[in-house]
Design an enzyme around this catalytic site. Structure first.
Site, PDB file in Angstrom:
ATOM      1  N   LYS A 132       0.879  -1.105  -0.052  1.00  0.00           N
ATOM      2  CA  LYS A 132      -0.041   0.037  -0.038  1.00  0.00           C
ATOM      3  C   LYS A 132       0.941   1.155   0.086  1.00  0.00           C
ATOM      4  O   LYS A 132       0.464   2.297  -0.534  1.00  0.00           O
ATOM      5  CB  LYS A 132      -0.948   0.014   1.256  1.00  0.00           C
ATOM      6  CG  LYS A 132      -2.206  -0.958   1.181  1.00  0.00           C
ATOM      7  CD  LYS A 132      -3.154  -0.497   1.794  1.00  0.00           C
ATOM      8  CE  LYS A 132      -4.542  -1.172   1.878  1.00  0.00           C
ATOM      9  NZ  LYS A 132      -5.479  -1.133   3.025  1.00  0.00           N
TER      10      LYS A 132
ATOM     11  N   LYS B 269      -4.899  -9.675  -6.993  1.00  0.00           N
ATOM     12  CA  LYS B 269      -6.541  -9.886  -6.278  1.00  0.00           C
ATOM     13  C   LYS B 269      -7.337  -8.714  -6.757  1.00  0.00           C
ATOM     14  O   LYS B 269      -7.047  -7.745  -7.084  1.00  0.00           O
ATOM     15  CB  LYS B 269      -5.962 -10.128  -4.788  1.00  0.00           C
ATOM     16  CG  LYS B 269      -5.928  -8.706  -4.199  1.00  0.00           C
ATOM     17  CD  LYS B 269      -5.926  -9.004  -2.660  1.00  0.00           C
ATOM     18  CE  LYS B 269      -5.377  -7.558  -2.054  1.00  0.00           C
ATOM     19  NZ  LYS B 269      -5.310  -7.525  -0.690  1.00  0.00           N
TER      20      LYS B 269
ATOM     21  N   LYS C 280     -10.676  -3.200  -4.452  1.00  0.00           N
ATOM     22  CA  LYS C 280     -11.598  -1.907  -4.396  1.00  0.00           C
ATOM     23  C   LYS C 280     -10.887  -0.791  -5.139  1.00  0.00           C
ATOM     24  O   LYS C 280     -11.412   0.038  -5.627  1.00  0.00           O
ATOM     25  CB  LYS C 280     -11.730  -1.461  -3.027  1.00  0.00           C
ATOM     26  CG  LYS C 280     -12.925  -2.245  -2.108  1.00  0.00           C
ATOM     27  CD  LYS C 280     -12.738  -1.662  -0.585  1.00  0.00           C
ATOM     28  CE  LYS C 280     -13.725  -2.682   0.099  1.00  0.00           C
ATOM     29  NZ  LYS C 280     -13.442  -2.284   1.635  1.00  0.00           N
TER      30      LYS C 280
HETATM   31  P1  AMP Z   1     -11.088  -4.908   3.003  1.00  0.00           P
HETATM   32  O1  AMP Z   1     -11.765  -4.497   1.732  1.00  0.00           O
HETATM   33  O2  AMP Z   1      -9.820  -4.941   2.731  1.00  0.00           O
HETATM   34  O3  AMP Z   1     -11.684  -4.100   4.053  1.00  0.00           O
HETATM   35  O4  AMP Z   1     -11.546  -6.310   3.153  1.00  0.00           O
HETATM   36  C1  AMP Z   1     -12.621  -6.814   3.698  1.00  0.00           C
HETATM   37  C2  AMP Z   1     -12.521  -8.459   3.725  1.00  0.00           C
HETATM   38  O5  AMP Z   1     -12.711  -8.963   2.456  1.00  0.00           O
HETATM   39  C3  AMP Z   1     -11.275  -9.084   4.538  1.00  0.00           C
HETATM   40  O6  AMP Z   1     -11.576 -10.176   5.248  1.00  0.00           O
HETATM   41  C4  AMP Z   1     -10.496  -9.489   3.375  1.00  0.00           C
HETATM   42  O7  AMP Z   1      -9.477 -10.219   3.412  1.00  0.00           O
HETATM   43  C5  AMP Z   1     -11.643  -9.807   2.159  1.00  0.00           C
HETATM   44  N1  AMP Z   1     -11.190  -9.650   0.905  1.00  0.00           N
HETATM   45  C6  AMP Z   1     -10.697  -8.424   0.401  1.00  0.00           C
HETATM   46  N2  AMP Z   1     -10.356  -8.584  -1.066  1.00  0.00           N
HETATM   47  C7  AMP Z   1     -10.488 -10.070  -1.346  1.00  0.00           C
HETATM   48  C8  AMP Z   1     -10.299 -10.757  -2.493  1.00  0.00           C
HETATM   49  N3  AMP Z   1      -9.906 -10.430  -3.452  1.00  0.00           N
HETATM   50  N4  AMP Z   1     -10.440 -12.068  -2.194  1.00  0.00           N
HETATM   51  C9  AMP Z   1     -10.895 -12.862  -1.102  1.00  0.00           C
HETATM   52  N5  AMP Z   1     -10.967 -11.885   0.043  1.00  0.00           N
HETATM   53  C10 AMP Z   1     -10.995 -10.513  -0.065  1.00  0.00           C
END
Ligand code: AMP
Ligand code: TRP
Length: 344
Positions: free
Chosen positions: A113, A205, A208
């Site tokens: 990041k 991956k 967002k």
């Molecule tokens: P975040 O958007 O970073 O707050 O992620 C929220 C949740 O979604 C966390 O548990 C992450 O591990 C999961 N997550 C985010 N991106 C992915 C992805 N590409 N595949 C699987 N899980 C994800």
């Protein structure tokens, strides 16, 4: 209800996508039957990178709406936003003084990041995993459902819990508290889609912040949008394999099969038994139908909920009040353990 407790968080940083849903939220929903759960919109984590204030407010409501629309029951469990419970930040400070620089220096998410210009990253982005440990441990949560990318942060939370228990073991005992004051929180990384990849590039991956909206399926996408993105998703020229081994070194195929499996509640092996040998075009059509069937109602419900911000905000206030009651007890003990003076 059992005493084991689940905690997890999602950042309100926009574009909630299929990876968030399959990697995290679907599992949040399932765990409601067996555990007491807290699901948190982690707005303090979000501001480790710049957030436009009005957009942040919108995004907090949108993640809350996604939780509810996906089937999380905010009456039986606790849904709230992090900044309403000051104990998260309070315990994070204590953990800033427990965790070592060397531990944080190993965190790969910070390196990704912060990018090349590390000097310009916020101090918060660096200390982020300590706040995450505080989120979990302020409730003394035992189980944490997350996607694969959060595994390293969970290991850090375990190290912090252990070091706190060790460093303060005499004081913990002197106050008549359990010598394992903080439990070792266990990551729950389950299902066939713990790491959903970009639809444009099977080596990245789904995220967002990817500049291409075609890289992800957003929970708010309509049926046409979902169909277009899946049809355009990158694949290879070979037909689908009949066994899971055949997905090795075929990241795009592996990803689409994983998504299908997760959405249908089946295993990848099972999906390949049905579609193995077939062409991507027909597999994609079936995947479009399944995705629209599963995600369409969630998107529609999210839209309805976000049109009623007063209701969404009331859910968060109620959840925060109930969360604070638990977090406050932990912080009281932490203050005693560390040796602070407080009103008795
Ligand atoms: P975040 O958007 O970073 O707050 O992620 C929220 C949740 O979604 C966390 O548990 C992450 O591990 C999961 N997550 C985010 N991106 C992915 C992805 N590409 N595949 C699987 N899980 C994800
Ligand atoms: N760091 C997590 C992510 O980016 C979000 C998060 C914050 C979290 N605090 C948490 C997840 C506590 C689980 C438990 O996805």
């Amino acid at each position: 209800m059992p005493t084991e407790r689940v905690f997890s968080g999602v950042q309100p940083t926009g574009n909630l996508h299929l990876g968030n849903y399959l990697g995290a939220i679907v599992n949040f929903v399932k765990l409601q039957d067996a555990y007491n759960c807290l699901y948190c919109v982690v707005d303090l984590h979000a501001i480790t990178v710049w957030q436009e204030p009005a957009e942040l407010t919108r995004n907090i409501r949108e993640v809350t709406a996604a939780f509810i629309a996906s089937g999380i029951d905010p009456k039986k469990h606790i849904v709230f936003n992090q900044s309403q419970v000051a104990e998260h930040a309070e315990l994070a400070w204590v953990f800033n003084c427990v965790a070592r620089l060397g531990w944080l220096n190993r965190m790969t998410q910070f390196k990704e990041k912060a990018g090349k210009d590390r000097e310009a990253a916020s101090v918060g982005l660096y200390a982020y995993p300590n706040l995450m440990a505080a989120d979990i441990l302020v409730y003394r949560a035992t189980h944490v459902p997350v996607g694969e990318d959060q595994k390293q942060h969970l290991e850090l939370a375990r190290d912090i819990a252990q070091k706190f228990n060790n460093d303060f073991s005499d004081s913990i005992r002197a106050h008549g508290l359990d010598e394992k004051f903080f439990p070792q929180p266990e990551p729950l990384i389950t299902g066939p889609a713990t790491r959903v990849m970009s639809l444009r590039d099977g080596s990245k991956k789904m995220s967002k912040s990817d500049p291409s909206d075609y890289s992800r399926i957003n929970l708010t996408d309509d049926a046409d949008g979902i169909a277009q993105k899946i049809r355009k998703a990158k694949t290879d020229p070979e037909p689908l394999p009949s066994e899971e081994k055949g997905l090795e070194a075929r990241p795009e195929a592996d990803n689409l099969v994983g998504i299908y499996a997760a959405l249908s509640g089946r295993t990848k092996a099972d999906v390949l038994r049905e579609f193995g040998g077939g062409q991507f075009s027909s597999f994609k059509s079936t995947l479009v139908d399944l995705s629209v069937e599963k995600l369409g109602p969630i998107g529609a419900e999210m839209k309805k909920l976000t049109q009623d911000p007063a209701y969404v905000d009331s859910v968060l206030v109620d959840g925060a009040d109930r969360a604070r009651a638990i977090a406050g007890q932990t912080m009281t003990s932490v203050k005693d353990i560390v040796g602070f003076i407080r009103k008795k």
